[in-house]
Design a protein around this motif. Structure first.
Motif: not given
Length: 409
Positions: A215-231
């Motif tokens: 899991i490569k995101i955290a709550k409150g962070a900005y998720a960018q397009t084209g970037i892996t968030l989960f596997e």
């Protein structure tokens, strides 16, 4: 005058005797020198002769735990050794990203959690989604109005009451609004957002069933397009990618059975079967990837990327074999130790006081396939079929032989 002649004769005699003595001395020295050289040559020859025998007394025999056996005919598999790693087909592994950027609102899963396809993993917030929904609602409203107008203008046009141009304009506007509504719907469907209602939240859903990896995101962070968030990985179709060298390719075929162990967990052997062979080399390693399927039951507990050591079973044959510990290597040759038979000899009382000795002789062999703890052996020189061969303790005998052979009394 007689006296002088006598002196001369005596002098000549002494001189002749001295020459004879010197000659004899020279001959004796030459013989002794030759004998010494010959003896040294013999000693040197004896020193260069390789040591092939070793003896143990009863105490050493028991301490080492020497065990003997006989050559057996064993059904051994010829194998090709290969290294590789576990992996899954491309369709069983997914990297989850988002089509629209936004702030991470919630995360609903943990690493290692099993999720079904369509499960919401997280939500992100983006106000542009509200505009997409408004565009859709606006277009659908216009479509309702234009559909009525289209029907009215068509009737008037058919009765030649209004110019046909007005009907064509209404028809064009209706088609444009339908296209706008469909485009807005497609965008919302791609984002997994409903066309009903109004929301700024975009769900991030699992594209396949499987286990959540990183899991490569955290709550409150900005998720960018084209970037892996989960596997997400589905391990149900786990298989092996083995690297096979060019020289072994001719022996590999689809359907062959393999046995493999995990490099860091060599206590369990797992079976698989080859289902595919690549037709090109991998980079500069001059190896070809061979794919082997693992049974679902055996794949439990495995994860992609685990390194393995595998034996590809090629042929099955009955060959003379010995336990693998019976074969030892010395320099670039391989040997086994044969226990020599005792010879009945007359021993003195002093010799009888010593412990009984057992003699062993190193016999050169050519090892072949090793399988199930046994190694195929071919003897360089013929031996007695009933010869007792050391099956346990051969390495100790090799060390003793290299250290000087027989023990000291």
């Amino acid at each position: 005058m007689n006296i002088l002649e006598n002196l001369t004769v005596i002098t000549m005699t002494i001189w002749t005797q001295r020459k004879l003595a010197y000659g004899l001395l020279l001959i004796v020295c030459s013989v002794m020198l030759f004998s010494c050289n010959e003896k040294k040559a013999e000693e040197k020859e004896e020193e260069e002769k390789p040591q092939t025998e070793v003896a143990l007394n009863e105490s050493q025999y028991k301490t080492v735990g020497i065990e003997t056996g006989f050559v057996e005919n064993r059904n051994l598999n010829k194998v090709i050794k290969a290294n590789g790693y576990t992996t899954v087909p491309p369709q069983n592994s997914a990297e989850v990203s988002t089509l629209i950027g936004g702030t991470v609102k919630d995360i609903f899963v943990l690493e290692g959690t099993f999720v079904n396809k369509g499960k919401v993993l997280a939500t992100i917030q983006n106000l542009e989604v509200i505009e997409m929904q408004e565009d859709y609602h606006s277009a659908t409203a216009n479509i309702e109005y234009l559909q009525l107008e289209y029907n009215r203008q068509k009737t008037l046009s058919d009765e030649n009451v209004n110019p046909r141009k007005v009907f064509q304009e209404v028809k064009s506007k209706l088609a444009a609004e339908r296209a706008r509504a469909q485009a807005a719907k497609n965008k919302l469907d791609a984002l997994h957002v409903s066309t009903k209602g109004s929301t700024s939240l975009v769900p991030i859903v699992a594209p396949i069933s499987g286990y959540v990896g990183n899991i490569k995101i955290a709550k409150g962070a900005y998720a960018q397009t084209g970037i892996t968030l989960f596997e997400v990985v589905d391990n149900s179709q786990m298989h092996l990618d083995l690297n096979v060298y060019e020289k072994d390719l001719g022996s590999i075929s689809i359907g062959q059975v393999i046995d493999f162990v995990l490099t860091n967990q060599s206590n369990k052997s797992i079976k698989g079967k080859i289902f595919g062979i690549n037709k090109s080399f991998s980079n500069e390693s001059k190896t070809v990837a061979v794919h082997a399927k693992i049974e679902s039951d055996d794949a439990k507990g495995l994860i992609p990327g685990m390194y393995v050591s595998a034996n590809i079973n090629i042929t099955n044959a009955t060959v003379p074999a010995l336990p693998k510990d019976a074969v030892v290597r010395n320099a670039d040759k391989y040997f086994v130790f044969v226990q020599e038979e005792e010879h009945a000899e007359h021993k003195s009382e002093e010799e009888k006081t010593h412990e009984k000795e057992t003699h062993f002789k190193a016999i050169e062999v050519i090892p072949g396939t090793t399988d199930l703890g046994f190694t195929e052996v071919k003897f360089v020189d013929k031996i007695d079929p009933d010869a007792k061969i050391v099956t346990k303790g051969a390495f100790y005998l090799l060390s003793a032989m290299k250290g000087g052979g027989e023990h000291g009394h």
